[in-house]
Design a protein around this motif. Structure first.
Motif, mmCIF file in Angstrom:
data_model
loop_
_atom_site.group_PDB
_atom_site.id
_atom_site.type_symbol
_atom_site.label_atom_id
_atom_site.label_comp_id
_atom_site.label_asym_id
_atom_site.label_seq_id
_atom_site.Cartn_x
_atom_site.Cartn_y
_atom_site.Cartn_z
ATOM 1 N N SER A 1 10.605 -32.690 -2.265
ATOM 2 C CA SER A 1 9.338 -32.768 -2.977
ATOM 3 C C SER A 1 8.378 -31.696 -2.479
ATOM 4 O O SER A 1 8.291 -31.436 -1.275
ATOM 5 C CB SER A 1 8.699 -34.152 -2.790
ATOM 6 N N VAL A 2 7.664 -31.087 -3.410
ATOM 7 C CA VAL A 2 6.628 -30.121 -3.068
ATOM 8 C C VAL A 2 5.463 -30.280 -4.039
ATOM 9 O O VAL A 2 5.649 -30.459 -5.238
ATOM 10 C CB VAL A 2 7.158 -28.669 -3.111
ATOM 11 N N GLY A 3 4.264 -30.235 -3.491
ATOM 12 C CA GLY A 3 3.053 -30.265 -4.301
ATOM 13 C C GLY A 3 2.071 -29.253 -3.760
ATOM 14 O O GLY A 3 1.828 -29.200 -2.546
ATOM 15 N N GLN A 4 1.539 -28.421 -4.633
ATOM 16 C CA GLN A 4 0.587 -27.377 -4.236
ATOM 17 C C GLN A 4 -0.506 -27.354 -5.301
ATOM 18 O O GLN A 4 -0.225 -27.096 -6.470
ATOM 19 C CB GLN A 4 1.287 -26.020 -4.155
ATOM 20 N N ASN A 5 -1.737 -27.644 -4.896
ATOM 21 C CA ASN A 5 -2.808 -27.744 -5.880
ATOM 22 C C ASN A 5 -3.218 -26.363 -6.385
ATOM 23 O O ASN A 5 -3.806 -25.568 -5.661
ATOM 24 C CB ASN A 5 -4.020 -28.466 -5.275
ATOM 25 N N LEU A 6 -2.892 -26.090 -7.636
ATOM 26 C CA LEU A 6 -3.128 -24.763 -8.195
ATOM 27 C C LEU A 6 -4.609 -24.406 -8.238
ATOM 28 O O LEU A 6 -4.973 -23.234 -8.115
ATOM 29 C CB LEU A 6 -2.534 -24.686 -9.609
ATOM 30 N N ARG A 7 -5.474 -25.399 -8.355
ATOM 31 C CA ARG A 7 -6.909 -25.130 -8.499
ATOM 32 C C ARG A 7 -7.533 -24.499 -7.260
ATOM 33 O O ARG A 7 -8.549 -23.817 -7.351
ATOM 34 C CB ARG A 7 -7.640 -26.434 -8.860
ATOM 35 N N VAL A 8 -6.907 -24.725 -6.102
ATOM 36 C CA VAL A 8 -7.462 -24.174 -4.854
ATOM 37 C C VAL A 8 -6.460 -23.306 -4.098
ATOM 38 O O VAL A 8 -6.755 -22.830 -3.004
ATOM 39 C CB VAL A 8 -7.956 -25.314 -3.927
ATOM 40 N N TRP A 9 -5.300 -23.098 -4.667
ATOM 41 C CA TRP A 9 -4.219 -22.381 -3.977
ATOM 42 C C TRP A 9 -4.581 -20.921 -3.733
ATOM 43 O O TRP A 9 -4.407 -20.387 -2.647
ATOM 44 C CB TRP A 9 -2.941 -22.489 -4.808
ATOM 45 N N ARG A 10 -5.082 -20.258 -4.767
ATOM 46 C CA ARG A 10 -5.386 -18.843 -4.663
ATOM 47 C C ARG A 10 -6.846 -18.595 -5.037
ATOM 48 O O ARG A 10 -7.480 -19.425 -5.690
ATOM 49 C CB ARG A 10 -4.465 -18.028 -5.586
ATOM 50 N N GLU A 11 -7.352 -17.430 -4.641
ATOM 51 C CA GLU A 11 -8.731 -17.090 -4.956
ATOM 52 C C GLU A 11 -8.889 -16.843 -6.454
ATOM 53 O O GLU A 11 -7.946 -16.433 -7.131
ATOM 54 C CB GLU A 11 -9.165 -15.847 -4.184
ATOM 55 N N GLY A 12 -10.093 -17.055 -6.947
ATOM 56 C CA GLY A 12 -10.373 -16.806 -8.347
ATOM 57 C C GLY A 12 -10.087 -18.006 -9.229
ATOM 58 O O GLY A 12 -9.687 -19.080 -8.762
ATOM 59 N N ASP A 13 -10.305 -17.837 -10.511
ATOM 60 C CA ASP A 13 -10.100 -18.889 -11.494
ATOM 61 C C ASP A 13 -8.610 -19.083 -11.735
ATOM 62 O O ASP A 13 -7.940 -18.180 -12.239
ATOM 63 C CB ASP A 13 -10.811 -18.499 -12.796
#
Length: 253
Positions: A80-92
């Motif tokens: 299982s892996v979960g990575q929140n896209l909204r805060v993963w990388r800089e910018g929108d």
């Protein structure tokens, strides 16, 4: 962007380089990959897709434990892996390639490590059985969640969960063997833990590792392969991962 990987590699191969290091995944689809493999083999080019988790100390330790059969023969894995896209990388995040399926985005390809490392741990390919992907929460043109089931040639069942939703990010793996269970947990920020549970032993191993170390070890390993001048490629496993990703994405939620 993922969609540019294969065309870029094909263009660079025409310059007959000694080595090419490619960010995972190898591509968003299978088109052109056979030609890349053929050209790399013919020229003796070292062509490596960067699966950095294969150089991560906690996973190397887990692979060693599996090889020693501490929990017996592996029969089942839950990844299982979960990575929140909204805060993963800089910018929108909505303008990032990850949010655009046409650019090769989506949880399945972006988090393809978790299709790769289970096969690497047991040294067997994963054969697709069933799976699906879709968007359940984020306003993006790519899947934000996926579930899939595989089986290895020896019969090991592997289920994989991938998502862009969890906060904070989390990655873990449960491995059930004939003599016990192994559990690897990584919060993506803190140290890893490996728990061994068997009738004869209950033990937790904590491993703190600077995340940058695995990238350094990966690049050093790649440069040694290039310096060796004998050619090397991990294209077979990279192509297998892309093929499995395509099969998952084919079935929509």
């Amino acid at each position: 962007e993922t969609i540019k990987h294969a065309v870029t590699v094909a263009r660079v191969l025409r310059q007959r380089p000694k080595g090419i290091f490619i960010e995972k995944p190898l591509s968003h689809g299978l088109a052109g990959l056979a030609q890349i493999r053929s050209a790399a083999k013919r020229q003796g080019t070292v062509l490596f897709v960067g699966y950095n988790l294969q150089f991560f100390k906690p996973l190397l330790k887990l692979k060693e434990i599996i090889k020693k059969k501490v929990a017996g023969e592996v029969r089942y894995m839950r990844v299982s892996v979960g990575q929140n896209l909204r805060v993963w990388r800089e910018g929108d995040y909505r303008t990032n390639y990850s949010a655009d399926a046409k650019a090769g985005g989506g949880a399945v390809l972006d988090l393809i490590h978790d299709l790769n490392y289970p096969a690497w741990l047991i040294a067997e390919p994963l054969l697709f059985i069933a799976g699906c992907a879709g968007t359940v929460m984020l306003p993006i043109d790519a899947e934000d969640i996926a579930e899939s089931i595989f089986q290895s040639p020896s019969g090991v069942v592997v289920s994989v969960h991938q998502d862009y939703l969890q906060y904070p990010g989390r990655r873990y793996c449960e491995i059930v063997g004939t003599e016990g269970t192994l559990t690897w947990e990584w919060s993506l920020k803190e140290s890893s833990t490996i728990r061994i549970d068997t009738p004869a032993k209950n033990r937790t191993i904590r491993i703190r590792e600077d995340r940058n170390r695995m990238y350094e070890d990966e690049v050093k390993w790649f440069m040694r392969k290039v310096a060796g001048g004998k050619g090397y490629t991990n294209l077979d496993e990279a192509v297998a991962d892309v093929r499995n990703a395509q099969k998952i994405k084919k079935h929509s939620l």
